[in-house]
Design a protein around this motif. Structure first.
Motif, mmCIF file in Angstrom:
data_model
loop_
_atom_site.group_PDB
_atom_site.id
_atom_site.type_symbol
_atom_site.label_atom_id
_atom_site.label_comp_id
_atom_site.label_asym_id
_atom_site.label_seq_id
_atom_site.Cartn_x
_atom_site.Cartn_y
_atom_site.Cartn_z
ATOM 1 N N VAL A 264 -18.500 57.691 -17.161
ATOM 2 C CA VAL A 264 -19.892 58.527 -16.856
ATOM 3 C C VAL A 264 -20.645 58.961 -17.878
ATOM 4 C CG1 VAL A 264 -20.683 60.315 -15.624
ATOM 5 C CG2 VAL A 264 -18.299 59.219 -14.695
ATOM 6 N N ASP A 265 -22.206 58.461 -17.887
ATOM 7 C CA ASP A 265 -22.927 59.005 -18.896
ATOM 8 C C ASP A 265 -22.658 58.437 -20.287
ATOM 9 O OD1 ASP A 265 -24.253 60.280 -16.919
ATOM 10 O OD2 ASP A 265 -23.167 62.233 -17.240
ATOM 11 N N ALA A 266 -22.525 57.035 -20.454
ATOM 12 C CA ALA A 266 -22.124 56.648 -21.878
ATOM 13 C C ALA A 266 -23.162 56.762 -22.610
ATOM 14 C CB ALA A 266 -21.715 55.126 -21.355
ATOM 15 N N ALA A 267 -24.474 56.651 -22.026
ATOM 16 C CA ALA A 267 -25.799 56.683 -23.055
ATOM 17 C C ALA A 267 -25.701 57.949 -23.406
ATOM 18 C CB ALA A 267 -26.971 56.393 -22.417
ATOM 19 N N ASP A 268 -25.449 58.996 -22.691
ATOM 20 C CA ASP A 268 -25.253 60.333 -23.184
ATOM 21 C C ASP A 268 -24.226 60.946 -24.071
ATOM 22 O OD1 ASP A 268 -27.690 60.915 -21.439
ATOM 23 O OD2 ASP A 268 -26.485 61.826 -19.845
ATOM 24 N N ALA A 269 -23.365 60.104 -24.123
ATOM 25 C CA ALA A 269 -22.164 60.291 -24.829
ATOM 26 C C ALA A 269 -22.456 59.506 -26.178
ATOM 27 C CB ALA A 269 -20.775 59.882 -24.224
ATOM 28 N N ALA A 270 -23.175 58.290 -26.230
ATOM 29 C CA ALA A 270 -23.463 57.876 -27.694
ATOM 30 C C ALA A 270 -24.611 58.713 -28.324
ATOM 31 C CB ALA A 270 -24.129 56.458 -27.319
ATOM 32 N N ASP A 271 -25.391 59.217 -27.421
ATOM 33 C CA ASP A 271 -26.474 60.268 -28.196
ATOM 34 C C ASP A 271 -25.759 61.520 -28.732
ATOM 35 O OD1 ASP A 271 -28.342 58.339 -27.564
ATOM 36 O OD2 ASP A 271 -29.028 59.459 -25.580
ATOM 37 N N ALA A 272 -24.707 61.923 -28.221
ATOM 38 C CA ALA A 272 -24.295 63.135 -28.606
ATOM 39 C C ALA A 272 -23.004 62.928 -29.608
ATOM 40 C CB ALA A 272 -23.451 63.678 -27.316
ATOM 41 N N ALA A 273 -22.650 61.715 -29.928
ATOM 42 C CA ALA A 273 -22.065 61.414 -31.117
ATOM 43 C C ALA A 273 -22.227 61.899 -32.523
ATOM 44 C CB ALA A 273 -21.784 59.635 -31.179
ATOM 45 N N PRO A 274 -23.729 61.919 -33.150
ATOM 46 C CA PRO A 274 -24.018 62.345 -34.049
ATOM 47 C C PRO A 274 -23.698 63.935 -34.324
ATOM 48 C CG PRO A 274 -25.536 60.957 -33.554
ATOM 49 C CD PRO A 274 -24.473 61.070 -32.370
ATOM 50 N N ASP A 275 -24.172 64.825 -33.172
ATOM 51 C CA ASP A 275 -23.722 66.175 -32.906
ATOM 52 C C ASP A 275 -22.323 66.419 -33.056
ATOM 53 O OD1 ASP A 275 -26.541 66.424 -32.894
ATOM 54 O OD2 ASP A 275 -26.328 66.396 -30.496
ATOM 55 N N ARG B 131 -17.479 68.276 -38.819
ATOM 56 C CA ARG B 131 -17.728 68.585 -40.544
ATOM 57 C C ARG B 131 -17.882 70.274 -40.520
ATOM 58 N NH1 ARG B 131 -20.520 63.637 -40.414
ATOM 59 N NH2 ARG B 131 -22.552 64.657 -39.832
ATOM 60 N N ASN B 132 -18.660 70.919 -39.654
ATOM 61 C CA ASN B 132 -18.842 72.244 -39.843
ATOM 62 C C ASN B 132 -17.531 72.921 -39.420
ATOM 63 O OD1 ASN B 132 -21.609 71.787 -40.122
ATOM 64 N ND2 ASN B 132 -22.094 72.190 -37.990
ATOM 65 N N LYS B 133 -16.906 72.373 -38.680
ATOM 66 C CA LYS B 133 -15.401 72.993 -38.562
ATOM 67 C C LYS B 133 -14.556 73.025 -39.839
ATOM 68 C CE LYS B 133 -13.209 75.343 -35.292
ATOM 69 N NZ LYS B 133 -13.539 76.510 -34.908
ATOM 70 N N VAL B 134 -14.453 71.713 -40.321
ATOM 71 C CA VAL B 134 -13.520 71.355 -41.438
ATOM 72 C C VAL B 134 -14.232 72.334 -42.707
ATOM 73 C CG1 VAL B 134 -13.035 69.741 -43.262
ATOM 74 C CG2 VAL B 134 -13.010 69.005 -40.629
#
Length: 376
Positions: free
Chosen positions: A56-67, A73-76
């Motif tokens: 479901v919503d693969a495009a949205d998932a791809a856009d959210a990958a950088p975030d 990284r912030n968590k680490v």
């Protein structure tokens, strides 16, 4: 890559909050936030599926990958910062632990050295069959029946001290001879000084013997109380002059017994020597019937024998038989016990006079207190 690639190694002694925090980050990295999407705001990622199993919503998932990568990284970075803070807090704890362990190690080494010194000391002072200590104890045991009691901490109990007080003049004379004969070349005391020291201990025992004798008097007179005060004054001062500790018993004799002697019957009327006498009687009975295995039979036999020995009729009959076999009083005859009592009385008087001559100041104060007592 490979097994454990996403595993973070943590020391076992890390705080629990740190372990939980790192476990949270590890789960987030490994599972992509499936269980914690709502917490991290990542709901609706590429891993979400519908009831049919379709993405479901693969495009949205791809856009959210950088975030998502930024959040990781912030968590680490946050974890690393937290680790730095905790390491700074651990530094003083490590220093404190090092001090404690160093102190523990030093204490352990000190104890080991002390044990080694004790072992060496015991080895050097091992009792020899022909040594001075053995000879001194032989005088106690062979001549006067006095011995160190293991159950009493390896020291003398009350009855043994009474035997020493009764024979102090003889015992310490023998001690002086043994010490002089076995004195080593590097001995710091001359023969005269050895005799003087033994005489001081002899006088101390004799003075205590006199003090206990008057303290045990039933219905003591004023003269008896005055004599007790003289003896106890000399005994306590001699006790301290020889460097001995003022124990509770010494304090009681010095500060309280005189007042208790003034009560009706005196202090001697309140003694519990009969308890010790009963112990001795029971011990003899136990030794006599020690081979009887049955407890009830042994108890009955001991009770019957004790009843027989204490029966007034039996005792009266024994006295009549004893009286009938006597030869009667002999002229100028003194029993050994009576002679010994006379010797003890003479030795007490001599020891007291010797001390009072050398301590006139204390005696003036004592005579003043006795004068006040007579006026009251």
């Amino acid at each position: 890559n490979g097994p454990g690639a996403n595993t973070i190694s943590v020391k076992n002694d890390a705080p629990v909050s740190v372990l939980l925090f790192l476990q949270e980050v590890t789960d987030f990295i490994e599972y992509g936030g499936d269980d914690d999407d709502e917490e991290y705001g990542l709901e609706g990622t590429a891993d979400d599926v519908n009831m049919d199993g379709n993405t479901v919503d693969a495009a949205d998932a791809a856009d959210a990958a950088p975030d998502k990568a930024n959040r990781i990284r912030n968590k680490v970075a946050e974890v690393k910062a937290r680790i730095v803070q905790l390491e700074e807090k651990i530094v003083p704890l490590k220093a404190s632990r090092k001090k404690i362990t160093d102190r523990r190690d030093k204490s352990g080494k000190y104890i080991a050295r002390a044990k080694e010194h004790i072992k060496t000391f015991k080895s050097d002072r091992k009792i020899d069959d022909e040594g001075i200590e053995t000879a001194l104890f032989s005088v106690f045991k062979d001549l006067y029946g006095v011995k160190l009691q293991a159950y009493h901490g390896g020291s003398l109990h009350g009855k043994d001290h009474q035997k020493i007080m009764s024979n102090a003049d003889e015992i310490f004379t023998l001690f002086a001879e043994i010490l002089k004969e076995n004195a080593k070349e590097d001995c710091k005391l001359t023969h005269d000084e050895i005799e003087e020291l033994c005489q001081k201990y002899s006088n101390l025992y004799i003075l205590w013997d006199g003090a206990f004798s008057y303290a045990s008097t039933i219905n003591p007179s004023r003269e008896d109380i005055a004599m007790y005060e003289r003896f106890v004054t000399a005994a306590v001062h001699s006790h301290k002059e020889l460097g001995m500790n003022v124990t509770p018993k010494v304090h009681l004799m010095w500060m309280h017994v005189k007042r208790q002697m003034e009560f009706p019957g005196g202090l001697g009327d309140k003694r519990e020597d009969w308890v010790e006498h009963q112990h001795q009687i029971t011990r003899k009975l136990r030794n006599q019937f020690r081979t009887t295995k049955d407890m009830e039979v042994r108890g009955d036999a001991m009770a019957r024998l004790h009843h027989q020995q204490t029966n007034p009729e039996v005792q009266a009959y024994m006295e009549r038989v004893d009286a009938s076999t006597r030869r009667g009083p002999r002229k100028d005859y003194t029993t050994a016990d009576a002679a010994r009592r006379a010797e003890r009385k003479s030795a007490r008087a001599s020891a007291l006079e010797l001390w009072e001559i050398g301590h006139r100041k204390e005696m003036l104060a004592l005579r003043f207190s006795f004068f006040v007592m007579l006026l009251v």
